[in-house]
Design an enzyme around this catalytic site. Sequence first.
Site, mmCIF file in Angstrom:
data_model
loop_
_atom_site.group_PDB
_atom_site.id
_atom_site.type_symbol
_atom_site.label_atom_id
_atom_site.label_comp_id
_atom_site.label_asym_id
_atom_site.label_seq_id
_atom_site.Cartn_x
_atom_site.Cartn_y
_atom_site.Cartn_z
ATOM 1 N N LYS A 177 -38.370 72.557 -37.202
ATOM 2 C CA LYS A 177 -37.941 73.362 -37.877
ATOM 3 C C LYS A 177 -38.159 74.923 -37.360
ATOM 4 C CE LYS A 177 -41.623 74.021 -40.795
ATOM 5 N NZ LYS A 177 -42.253 75.656 -40.176
ATOM 6 N N ASN A 178 -39.444 74.716 -36.128
ATOM 7 C CA ASN A 178 -40.023 75.665 -36.399
ATOM 8 C C ASN A 178 -39.242 76.671 -34.654
ATOM 9 O OD1 ASN A 178 -41.585 76.264 -37.416
ATOM 10 N ND2 ASN A 178 -43.283 75.575 -36.640
ATOM 11 N N ARG A 209 -42.465 82.073 -44.525
ATOM 12 C CA ARG A 209 -42.961 83.170 -43.809
ATOM 13 C C ARG A 209 -41.423 83.505 -42.489
ATOM 14 N NH1 ARG A 209 -46.652 86.494 -41.761
ATOM 15 N NH2 ARG A 209 -46.482 86.659 -40.053
ATOM 16 N N CYS A 215 -46.346 79.416 -46.084
ATOM 17 C CA CYS A 215 -47.906 78.460 -46.358
ATOM 18 C C CYS A 215 -49.388 79.388 -46.073
ATOM 19 C CB CYS A 215 -47.823 77.391 -45.503
ATOM 20 S SG CYS A 215 -46.842 76.288 -45.523
ATOM 21 N N ARG A 226 -51.601 86.735 -43.709
ATOM 22 C CA ARG A 226 -51.090 86.575 -42.045
ATOM 23 C C ARG A 226 -49.843 87.649 -42.043
ATOM 24 N NH1 ARG A 226 -47.936 80.310 -43.307
ATOM 25 N NH2 ARG A 226 -47.088 81.345 -40.709
ATOM 26 N N PRO A 227 -50.828 88.682 -41.482
ATOM 27 C CA PRO A 227 -50.045 90.271 -41.537
ATOM 28 C C PRO A 227 -49.028 89.881 -40.696
ATOM 29 C CG PRO A 227 -52.233 89.795 -40.193
ATOM 30 C CD PRO A 227 -51.781 88.842 -41.163
ATOM 31 N N ILE A 228 -48.001 91.444 -41.268
ATOM 32 C CA ILE A 228 -46.475 91.229 -39.764
ATOM 33 C C ILE A 228 -47.440 92.892 -39.548
ATOM 34 C CG2 ILE A 228 -45.391 90.001 -41.421
ATOM 35 C CD1 ILE A 228 -44.287 92.612 -42.282
ATOM 36 N N ASP A 229 -47.845 93.225 -38.906
ATOM 37 C CA ASP A 229 -48.412 94.504 -38.696
ATOM 38 C C ASP A 229 -47.488 94.036 -37.475
ATOM 39 O OD1 ASP A 229 -51.633 94.675 -37.185
ATOM 40 O OD2 ASP A 229 -50.525 92.235 -37.968
ATOM 41 N N LEU A 230 -48.082 93.268 -36.169
ATOM 42 C CA LEU A 230 -47.269 93.156 -34.837
ATOM 43 C C LEU A 230 -45.672 93.155 -34.805
ATOM 44 C CD1 LEU A 230 -49.542 90.229 -33.153
ATOM 45 C CD2 LEU A 230 -50.070 92.760 -33.205
ATOM 46 N N ASP A 285 -51.082 73.660 -35.831
ATOM 47 C CA ASP A 285 -50.444 73.042 -37.033
ATOM 48 C C ASP A 285 -50.561 71.525 -36.763
ATOM 49 O OD1 ASP A 285 -46.792 74.870 -36.286
ATOM 50 O OD2 ASP A 285 -48.821 75.037 -37.344
ATOM 51 N N ILE A 308 -56.754 80.102 -35.535
ATOM 52 C CA ILE A 308 -54.968 80.156 -35.571
ATOM 53 C C ILE A 308 -55.301 81.381 -37.005
ATOM 54 C CG2 ILE A 308 -52.715 80.555 -35.293
ATOM 55 C CD1 ILE A 308 -54.023 80.428 -33.091
ATOM 56 N N ARG A 322 -40.909 70.921 -46.272
ATOM 57 C CA ARG A 322 -40.139 72.254 -45.729
ATOM 58 C C ARG A 322 -40.052 71.594 -44.806
ATOM 59 N NH1 ARG A 322 -44.015 75.933 -45.865
ATOM 60 N NH2 ARG A 322 -42.315 77.213 -45.068
HETATM 61 C C1 EPZ Z 1 -45.720 80.631 -36.271
HETATM 62 O O1 EPZ Z 1 -46.089 81.126 -37.737
HETATM 63 C C2 EPZ Z 1 -45.484 78.721 -36.783
HETATM 64 N N1 EPZ Z 1 -44.091 79.021 -37.983
HETATM 65 C C3 EPZ Z 1 -46.569 78.546 -37.397
HETATM 66 O O2 EPZ Z 1 -45.951 76.693 -38.260
HETATM 67 C C4 EPZ Z 1 -47.321 78.179 -36.506
HETATM 68 O O3 EPZ Z 1 -48.962 77.630 -37.549
HETATM 69 C C5 EPZ Z 1 -48.101 79.756 -35.975
HETATM 70 O O4 EPZ Z 1 -46.650 80.386 -35.061
HETATM 71 C C6 EPZ Z 1 -48.741 79.597 -35.401
HETATM 72 O O5 EPZ Z 1 -48.856 78.096 -34.242
HETATM 73 C C7 EPZ Z 1 -42.925 79.467 -37.465
HETATM 74 O O6 EPZ Z 1 -43.104 78.999 -36.077
HETATM 75 C C8 EPZ Z 1 -41.841 79.174 -38.433
HETATM 76 P P1 EPZ Z 1 -48.023 83.571 -35.651
HETATM 77 P P2 EPZ Z 1 -46.071 82.406 -37.229
HETATM 78 O O7 EPZ Z 1 -48.335 85.133 -35.597
HETATM 79 O O8 EPZ Z 1 -45.070 82.955 -37.044
HETATM 80 C C9 EPZ Z 1 -52.290 87.187 -36.027
HETATM 81 C C10 EPZ Z 1 -46.005 75.756 -39.939
HETATM 82 O O9 EPZ Z 1 -46.556 74.190 -40.121
HETATM 83 N N2 EPZ Z 1 -50.454 87.979 -36.452
HETATM 84 O O10 EPZ Z 1 -48.395 83.243 -34.128
HETATM 85 O O11 EPZ Z 1 -46.146 83.499 -38.384
HETATM 86 C C11 EPZ Z 1 -51.603 85.489 -37.843
HETATM 87 O O12 EPZ Z 1 -51.856 85.899 -39.018
HETATM 88 C C12 EPZ Z 1 -46.394 76.804 -39.525
HETATM 89 O O13 EPZ Z 1 -44.722 74.912 -39.482
HETATM 90 C C13 EPZ Z 1 -51.207 88.980 -37.181
HETATM 91 O O14 EPZ Z 1 -52.436 89.295 -37.296
HETATM 92 O O15 EPZ Z 1 -47.715 82.260 -36.475
HETATM 93 C C14 EPZ Z 1 -52.548 83.929 -37.059
HETATM 94 O O16 EPZ Z 1 -53.894 84.426 -37.324
HETATM 95 C C15 EPZ Z 1 -46.893 77.060 -40.081
HETATM 96 N N3 EPZ Z 1 -50.095 89.885 -36.719
HETATM 97 C C16 EPZ Z 1 -51.608 84.769 -35.608
HETATM 98 O O17 EPZ Z 1 -51.344 85.864 -35.216
HETATM 99 C C17 EPZ Z 1 -48.870 89.653 -37.271
HETATM 100 O O18 EPZ Z 1 -48.082 90.512 -36.637
HETATM 101 C C18 EPZ Z 1 -51.205 83.965 -35.115
HETATM 102 O O19 EPZ Z 1 -49.720 83.590 -36.262
HETATM 103 C C19 EPZ Z 1 -48.558 88.847 -36.902
HETATM 104 C C20 EPZ Z 1 -49.225 87.408 -36.917
#
Ligand code: EPZ
Length: 417
Positions: A22-23, A92, A116, A121-125, A305, A327, A397
Amino acid sequence: MSVFTITGGSSLSGRLTIHGAKNSALPILAATVLCPGVSVIHNCPPLSDVAASIAILEHLGCAVTQSGSTVTVDATHLDRNDVPDELMREMRSSVIFLGAILGRTGRAEMCYPGGCELGPRPIDLHLSALRSLGAGILEGPDGLACTASSLVGGDITLSIPSVGATENAMLAAVAAQGVTTITNAAREPEIVDLQDFLRTLGAHISGAGSSVITVEGGHPLHGGEHIVIGDRIVACTHLAAVAAAGGDVELTGVDYRHLSTVTSVLAEAGCHVKSGNDFVRLRRSGPLTCVRPIRTAPYPGFPTDAQAPIMAGLCTARGATVFVETIFSSRYRHVDELTRMGAQIRVEGQVAIVTGVERLHAARVVAHDLRGGAALVAAALGAEGTTVVEGLQHIDRGYYDLDGALRSLGAYIERID
Ligand code: EPZ
């Protein structure tokens, strides 16, 4: 509303081919927007999140066909650059369309993504990465308006190796003029798979899998064809099910190296693990024992995960196992449900201490998120009696035909409408 009914106590045995990831499929589907051509994606699991991505592609004006696990996207006539709120809120991953749409059309409008509930889960980055490439971004209470007459390559350094932010930066950088370097990039196998797909479109990109990704943007793109990698988290879930119920199962269609942090934990607990080029075999006959603390981390660390499914597999392991979830701040919603089944788990902030019990018992439990839901299924397979699992919309999902796959291994599981 559908529920699973699961009668535990039967060991699992046989061979199972793991479906596509999926991811990996989701960012690859978003990437098809970048090129005015036809992309063919194989091993793309027919999940509800994939259906949501296809709905976004069709809304943007792409022609999409789906036959089994092959999705064909013709993005030649893409004519929109907005994503409707209801589709954004479904998952997401919808936010990954931001970099692709901006790269293709120079403009993108969307509300904030759903997905989920694992804590904030901010998107600032994501946004700072796009701004580094020259995007203008208006952040309003209801959503984002992004413009970029032309994206320009630049240096992006991520404070956290975010998977999503790395993917958005890769997609925008492919469309940007000049060279982009993404430092402290996520190293997940899904990032490598996205790079491999982008290369089939004619993109010049390298370094995925390491912390530094380099993109030479602005090269003309064309349609491509790709086979999505096997889903390592689905594989971990099935291994956790065997740890919980006992048995001997061989998984194919997944790269065993992507599972190594998980298989080493299960081996430490007392499972017999054998793996080779295209298979992983796990056998559990005797009792399990607790293992050293499990701390989730970005790849190649222990995947967040897999935390819930592996916790379910270790609920009957003798002694106490400590989990540290680093995480996401709220990823223990499965604990109360496992406790209903007789598990002994104490949570303090990011730490969960699982003290093994003799055996779990059946209960009526609720899935609150995707991986937590899968964990309840794994736990129920080892429990005494018939468990009812509600909230399958979460499980669907990320798992295609989970009950069918487990039945093929001898499990007593039914989906009841
Ligand atoms: C991906 O989510 C996966 N989803 C998640 O899987 C997985 O848990 C996660 O990576 C970590 O491995 C998909 O690929 C669709 P991140 P993502 O950005 O991209 C913080 C599942 O069960 N962060 O690596 O959303 C964030 O809050 C799902 O299949 C910021 O602070 O994860 C988190 O604490 C659930 N600002 C950490 O980074 C940002 O702009 C890692 O998040 C982005 C992230």
